[in-house]
Design a protein around this motif. Structure first.
Motif, PDB file in Angstrom:
ATOM      1  N   VAL A  48     -56.021  23.041  12.020  1.00  0.00           N
ATOM      2  CA  VAL A  48     -55.743  21.604  12.077  1.00  0.00           C
ATOM      3  C   VAL A  48     -55.020  21.240  13.370  1.00  0.00           C
ATOM      4  N   MET A  49     -54.097  22.073  13.794  1.00  0.00           N
ATOM      5  CA  MET A  49     -53.328  21.782  15.002  1.00  0.00           C
ATOM      6  C   MET A  49     -54.186  21.844  16.268  1.00  0.00           C
ATOM      7  N   LEU A  50     -55.354  22.479  16.190  1.00  0.00           N
ATOM      8  CA  LEU A  50     -56.259  22.520  17.340  1.00  0.00           C
ATOM      9  C   LEU A  50     -57.023  21.212  17.523  1.00  0.00           C
ATOM     10  N   GLU A  51     -57.129  20.419  16.476  1.00  0.00           N
ATOM     11  CA  GLU A  51     -57.957  19.222  16.539  1.00  0.00           C
ATOM     12  C   GLU A  51     -57.228  18.054  17.184  1.00  0.00           C
ATOM     13  N   GLY A  52     -57.906  17.411  18.132  1.00  0.00           N
ATOM     14  CA  GLY A  52     -57.393  16.185  18.741  1.00  0.00           C
ATOM     15  C   GLY A  52     -55.959  16.310  19.235  1.00  0.00           C
ATOM     16  N   THR A  53     -55.161  15.329  18.866  1.00  0.00           N
ATOM     17  CA  THR A  53     -53.758  15.306  19.294  1.00  0.00           C
ATOM     18  C   THR A  53     -52.813  15.693  18.152  1.00  0.00           C
ATOM     19  N   ASN A  54     -53.314  16.367  17.138  1.00  0.00           N
ATOM     20  CA  ASN A  54     -52.493  16.686  15.965  1.00  0.00           C
ATOM     21  C   ASN A  54     -51.216  17.439  16.330  1.00  0.00           C
ATOM     22  N   CYS A  55     -51.345  18.450  17.184  1.00  0.00           N
ATOM     23  CA  CYS A  55     -50.175  19.252  17.539  1.00  0.00           C
ATOM     24  C   CYS A  55     -49.175  18.429  18.343  1.00  0.00           C
ATOM     25  N   LYS A  56     -49.664  17.698  19.314  1.00  0.00           N
ATOM     26  CA  LYS A  56     -48.776  16.861  20.120  1.00  0.00           C
ATOM     27  C   LYS A  56     -48.074  15.821  19.263  1.00  0.00           C
ATOM     28  N   ASP A  57     -48.827  15.189  18.366  1.00  0.00           N
ATOM     29  CA  ASP A  57     -48.235  14.165  17.505  1.00  0.00           C
ATOM     30  C   ASP A  57     -47.177  14.765  16.576  1.00  0.00           C
ATOM     31  N   LEU A  58     -47.438  15.961  16.055  1.00  0.00           N
ATOM     32  CA  LEU A  58     -46.457  16.603  15.181  1.00  0.00           C
ATOM     33  C   LEU A  58     -45.186  16.940  15.959  1.00  0.00           C
ATOM     34  N   LEU A  59     -45.336  17.467  17.167  1.00  0.00           N
ATOM     35  CA  LEU A  59     -44.160  17.776  17.977  1.00  0.00           C
ATOM     36  C   LEU A  59     -43.362  16.512  18.291  1.00  0.00           C
ATOM     37  N   GLN A  60     -44.044  15.422  18.560  1.00  0.00           N
ATOM     38  CA  GLN A  60     -43.345  14.160  18.850  1.00  0.00           C
ATOM     39  C   GLN A  60     -42.560  13.687  17.632  1.00  0.00           C
ATOM     40  N   ILE A  61     -43.121  13.856  16.453  1.00  0.00           N
ATOM     41  CA  ILE A  61     -42.424  13.468  15.227  1.00  0.00           C
ATOM     42  C   ILE A  61     -41.192  14.349  15.021  1.00  0.00           C
ATOM     43  N   ILE A  62     -41.351  15.647  15.206  1.00  0.00           N
ATOM     44  CA  ILE A  62     -40.248  16.577  14.961  1.00  0.00           C
ATOM     45  C   ILE A  62     -39.143  16.410  15.992  1.00  0.00           C
ATOM     46  N   LEU A  63     -39.510  16.285  17.266  1.00  0.00           N
ATOM     47  CA  LEU A  63     -38.524  16.235  18.347  1.00  0.00           C
ATOM     48  C   LEU A  63     -38.021  14.825  18.620  1.00  0.00           C
ATOM     49  N   GLY A  64     -38.732  13.816  18.129  1.00  0.00           N
ATOM     50  CA  GLY A  64     -38.290  12.447  18.314  1.00  0.00           C
ATOM     51  C   GLY A  64     -38.383  11.949  19.728  1.00  0.00           C
ATOM     52  N   ARG A  65     -39.350  12.436  20.466  1.00  0.00           N
ATOM     53  CA  ARG A  65     -39.527  11.986  21.841  1.00  0.00           C
ATOM     54  C   ARG A  65     -40.993  12.106  22.241  1.00  0.00           C
ATOM     55  N   GLU A  66     -41.339  11.413  23.320  1.00  0.00           N
ATOM     56  CA  GLU A  66     -42.709  11.418  23.821  1.00  0.00           C
ATOM     57  C   GLU A  66     -43.012  12.745  24.516  1.00  0.00           C
ATOM     58  N   ILE A  67     -44.205  13.264  24.268  1.00  0.00           N
ATOM     59  CA  ILE A  67     -44.686  14.466  24.944  1.00  0.00           C
ATOM     60  C   ILE A  67     -46.006  14.107  25.599  1.00  0.00           C
ATOM     61  N   SER A  68     -46.113  14.325  26.895  1.00  0.00           N
ATOM     62  CA  SER A  68     -47.297  13.869  27.617  1.00  0.00           C
ATOM     63  C   SER A  68     -48.544  14.648  27.212  1.00  0.00           C
ATOM     64  N   LYS A  69     -48.431  15.967  27.131  1.00  0.00           N
ATOM     65  CA  LYS A  69     -49.584  16.763  26.718  1.00  0.00           C
ATOM     66  C   LYS A  69     -49.130  18.179  26.370  1.00  0.00           C
ATOM     67  N   VAL A  70     -49.934  18.846  25.564  1.00  0.00           N
ATOM     68  CA  VAL A  70     -49.681  20.252  25.259  1.00  0.00           C
ATOM     69  C   VAL A  70     -51.002  21.001  25.297  1.00  0.00           C
ATOM     70  N   ASN A  71     -50.959  22.230  25.770  1.00  0.00           N
ATOM     71  CA  ASN A  71     -52.107  23.125  25.712  1.00  0.00           C
ATOM     72  C   ASN A  71     -51.854  24.120  24.591  1.00  0.00           C
ATOM     73  N   ILE A  72     -52.793  24.255  23.675  1.00  0.00           N
ATOM     74  CA  ILE A  72     -52.569  25.007  22.447  1.00  0.00           C
ATOM     75  C   ILE A  72     -53.343  26.319  22.469  1.00  0.00           C
ATOM     76  N   ILE A  73     -52.675  27.369  22.044  1.00  0.00           N
ATOM     77  CA  ILE A  73     -53.308  28.672  21.862  1.00  0.00           C
ATOM     78  C   ILE A  73     -53.199  29.013  20.390  1.00  0.00           C
ATOM     79  N   TYR A  74     -54.348  29.217  19.746  1.00  0.00           N
ATOM     80  CA  TYR A  74     -54.358  29.496  18.313  1.00  0.00           C
ATOM     81  C   TYR A  74     -54.255  30.994  18.067  1.00  0.00           C
ATOM     82  N   GLU A  75     -53.494  31.392  17.058  1.00  0.00           N
ATOM     83  CA  GLU A  75     -53.326  32.795  16.692  1.00  0.00           C
ATOM     84  C   GLU A  75     -52.880  33.628  17.893  1.00  0.00           C
ATOM     85  N   LYS A  76     -51.822  33.208  18.544  1.00  0.00           N
ATOM     86  CA  LYS A  76     -51.291  33.923  19.685  1.00  0.00           C
ATOM     87  C   LYS A  76     -50.653  35.230  19.222  1.00  0.00           C
ATOM     88  N   SER A  77     -51.101  36.351  19.796  1.00  0.00           N
ATOM     89  CA  SER A  77     -50.521  37.643  19.452  1.00  0.00           C
ATOM     90  C   SER A  77     -49.709  38.173  20.619  1.00  0.00           C
TER      91      SER A  77
END
Length: 250
Positions: A48-77
Motif C-alpha cells: 500500500v505504501m508503494l502506491e501513489g503518495t500514500n507513504c508521503k501522506d502518512l509521513l506528513q500526518i505523523i510528523l505534522g509537516r509538509e514533505i516534498s517527496k520521498v523515494n520508497i524502497i519496499y522490503e529493504k534488507s
C-alpha cells in the motif's frame, strides 16, 4: 505494479529479523489469504505504501509537516554478515536532505525499544558503508505502528528524542528520531484527528476496515488495498515471499 516489488530479491538469511506480519494463520493452521488481510499485515502495508503518495501522506500526518517527496524502497534488507542479526524493513524511504524513514507495522511486543535502537544502528551502518563521514549522517526516523501499547501509558503517540539529563534545556541533537504509534491510545484530545483516525483504521478487523472513516486519506488507502488484493502478481508474491514452501489451502 511497482518494479521495486516485482524485482525484489531480499536476503532471506536466518540471521534476519523475522517477518512475522507477512502471513498469519487462523486457528486451524490455515494461512490467511491476502483477500482477508487488513493493513496491519506487513506485506499488505508495504504494498500500500508503494502506491501513489500514500507513504508521503502518512509521513506528513505523523510528523505534522509538509514533505516534498520521498523515494520508497519496499522490503529493504540490511544484512552485513551471515552471523549477525540483520533486519528487513517494511517500508524504507529517502526524503529531502537525504533524510531516511523506516516505517514498521509492528505486531511483535518483545523489546520494542531495543528493536528500534537496532533499526537505527543498522540504518547508520548502511549510510556510513557508502563512504560517508560521521558529519554526513542524515536524520533518521524509525516509526513503529503498534497494535499494542509499547510504553503502557495509553498514548496514541510516543515521540522519543535524546536528552541530556543534567541539562534538560540543552538541545542535544544526534539526528535520531523514534516514534511509536499505538492503536491502544485513549488521549484523542491530545493528538491530531488524522492520526487517531489512521490508528483506528489499523486496529479495525476486516469488516470494519471497509467502513467509511470520514477521511480522504483512509479512502485512498482502502482503494489501494482493494487494487492490491485483486492483483494476481501481488497474490503470487504474498503466497511465496520468504515462505517458498507454503501455499494457500483451499
Amino acid at each position: 505494479m511497482s518494479q521495486k516489488l516485482l524485482n525484489n530479491n531480499s536476503d532471506n538469511s536466518s540471521g534476519s529479523d523475522s517477518y512475522s506480519g507477512i502471513t498469519s494463520f487462523d486457528n486451524r493452521g490455515r494461512i490467511v489469504p491476502l483477500s482477508e488481510q487488513t493493513i496491519k499485515n506487513s506485506f499488505l502495508f508495504g504494498a500500500v505504501m508503494l502506491e501513489g503518495t500514500n507513504c508521503k501522506d502518512l509521513l506528513q500526518i505523523i510528523l505534522g509537516r509538509e514533505i516534498s517527496k520521498v523515494n520508497i524502497i519496499y522490503e529493504k534488507s540490511i544484512v552485513y554478515h551471515p552471523e549477525y542479526k540483520g533486519i528487513r524493513m517494511d517500508v524504507y524511504a529517502k526524503g529531502e536532505n537525504n533524510v531516511r524513514y523506516n516505517i514498521e507495522m509492528q505486531i511483535c511486543t518483545e523489546s520494542t525499544e531495543l528493536r528500534s535502537r537496532y533499526y537505527h544502528s543498522q540504518m547508520d551502518m548502511e549510510i556510513l558503508s557508502a563512504g560517508k563521514k560521521y558529519k554526513e549522517l542524515p536524520e533518521t526516523y524509525v516509526i513503529f505502528i503498534c497494535n499494542y501499547d509499547p510504553l503502557g501509558y495509553n498514548k496514541y503517540v510516543y515521540t522519543i528524542d535524546n536528552r541530556c539529563r543534567e541539562l534538560p534545556e540543552y538541545e542535544y541533537y544526534d539526528g535520531r528520531h523514534t516514534i511509536f504509534l499505538s492503536t491502544r491510545g485513549n488521549n484523542a484530545d491530545e493528538v491530531p484527528e488524522d492520526i487517531v483516525t489512521f490508528l483506528r483504521f489499523v486496529d479495525a478487523d476486516l469488516e470494519r476496515s471497509r467502513e467509511d472513516f470520514g477521511s480522504d486519506f483512509i479512502a485512498r488507502l482502502q482503494s489501494s488495498i482493494d487494487r492490491i488484493k485483486h492483483d494476481r502478481e501481488y497474490m503470487r508474491r504474498y503466497n511465496t515471499v520468504n515462505y517458498p514452501d507454503l501455499r494457500l489451502t483451499p
